[in-house]
Design a protein around this motif. Structure first.
Motif, PDB file in Angstrom:
ATOM      1  N   SER B  85      25.260  -1.124  -5.752  1.00 16.05           N
ATOM      2  CA  SER B  85      25.783   0.223  -5.491  1.00 16.05           C
ATOM      3  C   SER B  85      26.755   0.192  -4.320  1.00 16.05           C
ATOM      4  CB  SER B  85      24.617   1.173  -5.169  1.00 16.05           C
ATOM      5  OG  SER B  85      23.915   0.670  -4.060  1.00 16.05           O
ATOM      6  N   LEU B  86      27.561   1.218  -4.231  1.00 16.95           N
ATOM      7  CA  LEU B  86      28.568   1.258  -3.162  1.00 16.95           C
ATOM      8  C   LEU B  86      27.895   1.458  -1.800  1.00 16.95           C
ATOM      9  CD1 LEU B  86      31.309   3.552  -4.729  1.00 16.95           C
ATOM     10  CD2 LEU B  86      31.482   1.098  -4.288  1.00 16.95           C
ATOM     11  N   PRO B  87      28.401   0.786  -0.768  1.00 19.46           N
ATOM     12  CA  PRO B  87      27.847   1.019   0.571  1.00 19.46           C
ATOM     13  C   PRO B  87      28.273   2.406   1.084  1.00 19.46           C
ATOM     14  CG  PRO B  87      29.704  -0.474   0.687  1.00 19.46           C
ATOM     15  CD  PRO B  87      29.490  -0.189  -0.758  1.00 19.46           C
ATOM     16  N   PRO B  88      27.586   2.955   2.082  1.00 18.09           N
ATOM     17  CA  PRO B  88      27.945   4.287   2.576  1.00 18.09           C
ATOM     18  C   PRO B  88      29.412   4.340   3.051  1.00 18.09           C
ATOM     19  CG  PRO B  88      26.334   3.231   4.012  1.00 18.09           C
ATOM     20  CD  PRO B  88      26.471   2.388   2.811  1.00 18.09           C
ATOM     21  N   LYS B  89      30.199   5.200   2.386  1.00 17.38           N
ATOM     22  CA  LYS B  89      31.649   5.216   2.597  1.00 17.38           C
ATOM     23  C   LYS B  89      32.034   5.504   4.051  1.00 17.38           C
ATOM     24  CE  LYS B  89      35.830   6.979   0.464  1.00 17.38           C
ATOM     25  NZ  LYS B  89      36.438   7.946  -0.423  1.00 17.38           N
ATOM     26  N   GLU B  90      31.357   6.466   4.672  1.00 20.50           N
ATOM     27  CA  GLU B  90      31.710   6.854   6.050  1.00 20.50           C
ATOM     28  C   GLU B  90      31.509   5.699   7.023  1.00 20.50           C
ATOM     29  OE1 GLU B  90      29.835  10.373   7.489  1.00 20.50           O
ATOM     30  OE2 GLU B  90      30.745  11.609   5.924  1.00 20.50           O
ATOM     31  N   GLN B  91      30.380   5.039   6.847  1.00 19.47           N
ATOM     32  CA  GLN B  91      30.074   3.913   7.755  1.00 19.47           C
ATOM     33  C   GLN B  91      31.085   2.791   7.580  1.00 19.47           C
ATOM     34  OE1 GLN B  91      26.105   2.248   7.847  1.00 19.47           O
ATOM     35  NE2 GLN B  91      25.222   4.293   7.601  1.00 19.47           N
ATOM     36  N   VAL B 114      40.575 -11.426  -4.926  1.00 22.74           N
ATOM     37  CA  VAL B 114      39.253 -10.879  -4.621  1.00 22.74           C
ATOM     38  C   VAL B 114      38.993  -9.710  -5.560  1.00 22.74           C
ATOM     39  CG1 VAL B 114      37.807  -9.766  -2.863  1.00 22.74           C
ATOM     40  CG2 VAL B 114      39.481 -11.494  -2.187  1.00 22.74           C
ATOM     41  N   GLN B 115      37.894  -9.780  -6.281  1.00 27.11           N
ATOM     42  CA  GLN B 115      37.554  -8.689  -7.192  1.00 27.11           C
ATOM     43  C   GLN B 115      36.130  -8.220  -6.900  1.00 27.11           C
ATOM     44  OE1 GLN B 115      38.645 -10.159 -11.215  1.00 27.11           O
ATOM     45  NE2 GLN B 115      39.061  -7.980 -11.586  1.00 27.11           N
ATOM     46  N   ILE B 116      36.001  -6.902  -6.727  1.00 29.14           N
ATOM     47  CA  ILE B 116      34.666  -6.361  -6.455  1.00 29.14           C
ATOM     48  C   ILE B 116      34.321  -5.372  -7.574  1.00 29.14           C
ATOM     49  CG2 ILE B 116      33.205  -5.211  -4.732  1.00 29.14           C
ATOM     50  CD1 ILE B 116      35.462  -5.848  -2.665  1.00 29.14           C
ATOM     51  N   SER B 179      33.775  -1.121 -13.643  1.00 27.27           N
ATOM     52  CA  SER B 179      33.791  -0.263 -12.444  1.00 27.27           C
ATOM     53  C   SER B 179      34.289  -1.044 -11.230  1.00 27.27           C
ATOM     54  CB  SER B 179      32.380   0.259 -12.178  1.00 27.27           C
ATOM     55  OG  SER B 179      31.469  -0.830 -12.238  1.00 27.27           O
ATOM     56  N   ASN B 180      35.599  -1.232 -11.162  1.00 27.26           N
ATOM     57  CA  ASN B 180      36.199  -1.948 -10.025  1.00 27.26           C
ATOM     58  C   ASN B 180      36.053  -1.143  -8.736  1.00 27.26           C
ATOM     59  OD1 ASN B 180      37.392  -4.458 -10.920  1.00 27.26           O
ATOM     60  ND2 ASN B 180      38.601  -3.150 -12.291  1.00 27.26           N
ATOM     61  N   VAL B 181      35.749  -1.864  -7.675  1.00 22.31           N
ATOM     62  CA  VAL B 181      35.665  -1.191  -6.368  1.00 22.31           C
ATOM     63  C   VAL B 181      36.999  -1.403  -5.669  1.00 22.31           C
ATOM     64  CG1 VAL B 181      34.495  -1.155  -4.130  1.00 22.31           C
ATOM     65  CG2 VAL B 181      33.172  -1.570  -6.219  1.00 22.31           C
ATOM     66  N   ASN B 182      37.649  -0.278  -5.306  1.00 21.91           N
ATOM     67  CA  ASN B 182      38.939  -0.364  -4.629  1.00 21.91           C
ATOM     68  C   ASN B 182      38.729  -0.119  -3.134  1.00 21.91           C
ATOM     69  OD1 ASN B 182      41.551  -0.289  -3.804  1.00 21.91           O
ATOM     70  ND2 ASN B 182      42.251   1.097  -5.453  1.00 21.91           N
ATOM     71  N   LEU B 183      39.052  -1.120  -2.342  1.00 16.84           N
ATOM     72  CA  LEU B 183      38.815  -0.973  -0.889  1.00 16.84           C
ATOM     73  C   LEU B 183      39.750   0.040  -0.255  1.00 16.84           C
ATOM     74  CD1 LEU B 183      38.079  -4.660   0.258  1.00 16.84           C
ATOM     75  CD2 LEU B 183      36.452  -2.812  -0.141  1.00 16.84           C
ATOM     76  N   ASN B 184      40.840   0.383  -0.962  1.00 20.13           N
ATOM     77  CA  ASN B 184      41.742   1.447  -0.468  1.00 20.13           C
ATOM     78  C   ASN B 184      40.980   2.767  -0.327  1.00 20.13           C
ATOM     79  OD1 ASN B 184      44.173   0.039  -0.191  1.00 20.13           O
ATOM     80  ND2 ASN B 184      44.415   0.042  -2.426  1.00 20.13           N
ATOM     81  N   ASP B 185      39.997   2.944  -1.212  1.00 19.64           N
ATOM     82  CA  ASP B 185      39.204   4.183  -1.161  1.00 19.64           C
ATOM     83  C   ASP B 185      38.411   4.307   0.138  1.00 19.64           C
ATOM     84  OD1 ASP B 185      40.155   4.647  -3.666  1.00 19.64           O
ATOM     85  OD2 ASP B 185      38.314   4.008  -4.717  1.00 19.64           O
TER      86      ASP B 185
END
Lengths: 280, 188
Positions: B85-91, B114-116, B179-185
């Motif tokens: 699951s995604l880590p807490p975005k704010e942190q 790098v692909q997440i 479900s790619n995770v984009n670090l830009n987000d």
């Protein structure tokens, strides 16, 4: 002028003799100390066995957790492995303690400085005698007798050191004894020389000359022998440790093979042979 | 020499000699050492399957980040990550010393090396149903965590067979996830 040059040459000879004596007697001392300076480096090789081989294996065993696979519990195997491993560690610790004790006994042997002092004084006197031969050829006989007296007393001191006779004595006691031996060497050699001179039929000086040169080194032999003795003890200790290390390494290899069997069970957990990783 | 330093020494020796030796390890210290040497030693590909890959004990430590950075710096290297699951975005967005921040700023991320991907609640599990984390390096190294709370794991730096099993399982799932995770987000 010739007399002056002769005196000067004699003076230079004497100074060289003193220097020579100093170098010759300080050399065994340096060797003696360097043997023990090397101790740390020598121990490092054996510490490597404990820290580099036994310790990682211990950590591995500590982190090995039992589990049940195909109805078999691995805990019994792990316990057995741990027990055998503890036995190896105990044996190695005993070997380390034993060999340390042997080395310490040699290190604590008192009197080596006294032997060096005795040899130093002998060397200086002997070389003065050699220089004095220039003025009177009969000094050869004295030098010859001095060599044998010094050989006798240096052996006596060496035996006292190696048989730990001075181990519990105070330093001052050892030095006083050494001083007594130095005095006795002088008195006995002079007494023997006197007897020789009073004897009507002298030995041929030429014959004595032939024996003299190798005999100059005679009293140094105990000194060389004691250094050799220490070397021998250290070589024995290291060989003993090396042999025991090989012996324990062999047992450890067997344990590693046993560990491999348990590892194989772990591998079944991670492999698809027994199960496919679920995605859910 | 502390116990961990000694452990690191034996791991390093094992890596250098290329021994097929199964390390049993537990705790943050051991995990960090194993991961560090796995990343440093990998030349082509690292696959990570982890819960969130966001914690201060192992992942966000300087050692972990630096060793991963040294792997990515090699060029032509590839890092694939599956997180449960995604880590807490704010942190994550505020932490500029995190593992994700390093990835975001590393050229390899822009080069798509790098692909997440996110498991969206699903994850690798053992027969007992417990979540399993693992990572592999190239075709011979792996670390397999059977207890993610205690970080109890086994690791081997030269076992192509188990590595192959894990990589096959990994790719089978990774290729199907979209479900790619984009670090830009997190950081843009």
């Amino acid at each position: 002028m010739d007399n002056f040059l002769d005196d000067f040459a004699t003076f230079i000879q004497l100074m060289s003799a003193v220097n020579f004596a100093y170098i010759f007697t300080s050399l065994p001392k340096t060797i003696y100390h360097s043997i023990f300076d090397e101790e740390q480096r020598r121990n490092q090789r054996f510490n490597e066995f404990r820290l580099g081989i036994l310790e990682p294996f211990r950590q591995d065993l500590d982190n090995m957790h039992s589990f049940v696979i195909d109805g078999h519990d691995t805990s019994t195997h792990i316990d057995k492995l741990n027990k055998k491993f503890v036995d190896i560690v105990d044996k190695w610790e005993n070997i380390e303690a034993q060999t340390k004790n042997w080395t310490n006994n040699i290190k604590k042997a008192k009197g080596f400085k006294c032997l060096s002092l005795y040899i130093s004084v002998y060397c200086i006197v002997d070389l003065f005698v050699i220089a004095a031969m220039k003025t009177w050829a009969n000094w050869y006989v004295y030098a010859y007798l001095l060599n044998f007296c010094a050989l006798y007393y240096s052996i006596k001191i060496t035996l006292k050191i190696l048989r730990s006779k001075w181990k519990n004595k105070k330093n001052i006691f050892c030095y006083n004894k050494t001083r007594k031996y130095i005095t006795r060497t002088m008195i006995v050699s002079f007494a023997l020389w006197g007897i020789y001179e009073l004897t009507p039929s002298h030995l041929d000086i030429g014959v004595i000359k032939n024996f003299l040169y190798p005999n100059i080194l005679l009293p140094l032999y105990p000194c060389i022998f004691s250094v050799g003795y220490i070397f021998a003890i250290i070589i024995f200790v290291d060989t003993y440790r090396r042999f025991k290390k090989i012996q324990l390494s062999y047992i450890l290899t067997k344990l590693k093979k046993e560990k491999k069997k348990i590892d194989a069970a772990y591998n079944l957990l991670t492999s698809q042979e027994s199960q496919e990783l679920k995605w859910e | 020499m502390t116990e961990l330093e000694q452990y690191e020494k034996s791991v390093k020796e094992c890596v250098e000699k290329g021994n097929d030796y199964l390390f049993h390890n537990e705790g943050n210290g051991h995990a960090l050492i194993i991961c560090k040497y796995l990343f440093k030693n990998a030349q082509k590909e690292v696959l990570i399957a982890a819960n969130q890959l966001y914690n201060d004990e192992v992942v966000n430590t300087r050692e972990y980040i630096e060793s991963m950075k040294s792997f990515l710096d090699k060029g032509n290297t590839r890092l694939n990550i599956i997180i449960a699951s995604l880590p807490p975005k704010e942190q994550v967005s505020q932490n500029h010393e995190s593992f994700y921040w390093m990835l975001y700023n590393h050229p390899s991320y822009k080069e798509s090396r790098v692909q997440i991907k996110e498991g969206q609640g699903k994850f690798f599990r053992g027969t007992d149903g417990k979540e399993i984390n693992f990572c592999t390096g190239d075709h011979n190294m792996y670390r397999f965590e059977t207890d993610i709370n205690l970080r109890r794991a086994v690791a081997n730096f030269n076992d192509p067979k188990i590595n192959g099993y894990l990589r096959d399982s990994y790719h089978k799932i990774f290729d199907t996830l979209d479900s790619n995770v984009n670090l830009n987000d997190f950081f843009a």
